[in-house]
Design a protein around this motif. Structure first.
Motif, PDB file in Angstrom:
ATOM      1  N   SER A 129       0.826  -1.211   0.000  1.00  0.00           N
ATOM      2  CA  SER A 129       0.000   0.000   0.000  1.00  0.00           C
ATOM      3  C   SER A 129       0.859   1.260   0.000  1.00  0.00           C
ATOM      4  O   SER A 129       0.442   2.305  -0.518  1.00  0.00           O
ATOM      5  CB  SER A 129      -0.941   0.000   1.207  1.00  0.00           C
ATOM      6  N   SER A 217      -7.522   5.610   7.193  1.00  0.00           N
ATOM      7  CA  SER A 217      -7.829   4.978   5.911  1.00  0.00           C
ATOM      8  C   SER A 217      -8.391   5.996   4.925  1.00  0.00           C
ATOM      9  O   SER A 217      -8.081   5.964   3.732  1.00  0.00           O
ATOM     10  CB  SER A 217      -8.838   3.843   6.097  1.00  0.00           C
ATOM     11  N   THR A 221      -6.345   6.962   1.399  1.00  0.00           N
ATOM     12  CA  THR A 221      -6.947   6.786   0.078  1.00  0.00           C
ATOM     13  C   THR A 221      -7.410   8.108  -0.534  1.00  0.00           C
ATOM     14  O   THR A 221      -8.105   8.111  -1.554  1.00  0.00           O
ATOM     15  CB  THR A 221      -8.145   5.829   0.162  1.00  0.00           C
ATOM     16  N   MET A 262      -9.071  -0.879   1.836  1.00  0.00           N
ATOM     17  CA  MET A 262      -9.116  -0.344   3.193  1.00  0.00           C
ATOM     18  C   MET A 262     -10.364  -0.807   3.932  1.00  0.00           C
ATOM     19  O   MET A 262     -10.311  -1.098   5.132  1.00  0.00           O
ATOM     20  CB  MET A 262      -9.052   1.187   3.155  1.00  0.00           C
TER      21      MET A 262
END
Length: 348
Positions: A129, A217, A221, A262
């Motif tokens: 990630s 999260s 993102t 996520m």
């Protein structure tokens, strides 16, 4: 699947290779289909909260709207700015989309249903990630435009800031589960709360950790209210400004694949993964994959609800939250949780 292919006459090397490809496709294709459908869900949630209809023309209830959009961008021309670095300009969205799919290899979809059951699965997810920022940074630099470049710098600072906090949050989960293996972390949540609740979220010590993970999260993102990398008021569309056609679509798909990832990590690390919410025998009659999908869908609805209702942060607020609040809090919870586990003899 490998033993079956060996049994039908394939050499072990060919059987293993073919089985791996089939298993990858069994994960990648449903994920890409799920991305198309969650875009539809996202738009429907926003529309409902704004008292609008949302997609309702293409297909029954507008279910095929995402596929119509995909056909539209596929048929458009890919325009590359004259001053851009063409090779890196085209490579950047491929990196973002590919990295978004790699982490799914260690996600347990049911007991024993996992592509790569490695002992350091959680570290693998954290490492993969973290690579997502390269697609954004390369796009910002290769576009040779000031708005994408500013967005790339913002994205770098933002993702690094919140990955530090996420790292400490994951340490808390690993301490309690006693393993980096994703399947072992899910099994450690079986009957965790009073022997009845499956999930770490029910612990008074881990519930605040889960809240920090959920917010981090959103920042990781670049979802609202932390979408400062795409702030329309000052950056047009951020690092995607110069992109069109399928290059833009790859960024769009990668973004939603990361959001789904996520949501999956939230479900796997804190909500019991493929386990039912309650440790009751009759609930285990429902397949684990169904429970996991329901938890992912609920997590995505939370993401959509936040995007539709919470105003965008200023950049100084975003960085202050990451460095001055989440970082000391997450580090403090590592100390408190490890001390508590030592006191109750959890490590003996």
């Amino acid at each position: 699947m490998t033993p079956f292919l060996v049994h039908v006459g394939l050499p072990f090397g060919w059987a293993w290779g073919l089985a791996t490809v089939i298993e990858i496709l069994l994960i990648a294709l449903p994920v890409m289909l799920a991305v198309a459908m969650v875009i539809y869900v996202d738009r429907k949630v926003w529309a409902s909260m704004a008292l609008r209809r949302g997609p309702n023309v293409v297909g029954p209830f507008g279910l095929l709207q995402s596929f119509a959009d995909a056909i539209k961008v596929f048929l458009q021309e890919t325009i590359i700015p004259a001053a851009a670095n063409k090779a890196l300009f085209l490579l950047a969205p491929v990196i973002t989309f590919t990295v978004a799919l790699l982490a799914w290899a260690v996600i347990p979809f049911a007991q024993g249903a996992i592509l790569a059951d490695i002992n350091v699965g959680l570290l693998y997810v954290l490492a993969v990630s973290s690579l997502g920022v390269y697609g954004i940074v390369i796009a910002g630099w290769a576009s040779n435009s000031k708005y994408p470049f500013f967005s790339a710098m913002r994205a770098t600072a933002q993702m690094i800031s919140y990955e530090v906090s996420i790292g400490f949050i994951l340490v808390c989960v690993v301490l309690w589960a006693g393993s980096f293996n994703m399947g072992a972390i899910v099994e450690a949540q079986r009957g965790f709360g009073f022997g009845l609740i499956n999930g770490f979220w029910c612990s008074p010590l881990l519930f605040p950790v889960w809240v920090m993970f959920l917010i981090s999260s959103l920042a990781e993102t670049q979802r609202a209210p932390f979408d400062l990398t795409e702030a329309e008021s000052e950056l047009v569309a951020g690092y995607q400004t110069e992109y069109s056609s399928m290059a833009f679509a790859l960024y769009w798909l990668g973004e939603y694949a990361n959001v789904l990832l996520m949501c999956t990590l939230n479900a796997t690390l804190f909500w019991g993964g493929y386990l039912p919410p309650l440790n009751i025998p009759v609930l285990y009659l429902v397949p684990g994959l169904v429970w996991l999908m329901l938890k992912i869908f609920f997590g995505f609805l939370v993401f959509s609800w936040i995007k539709a209702t919470v105003p965008r942060y200023r950049y100084d607020q975003l960085m202050r939250l990451g460095w001055k609040i989440f970082l000391p809090l997450s580090l403090g919870f590592v100390v408190v949780i490890s001390g508590y586990l030592m006191a109750i003899g959890h490590f003996s």
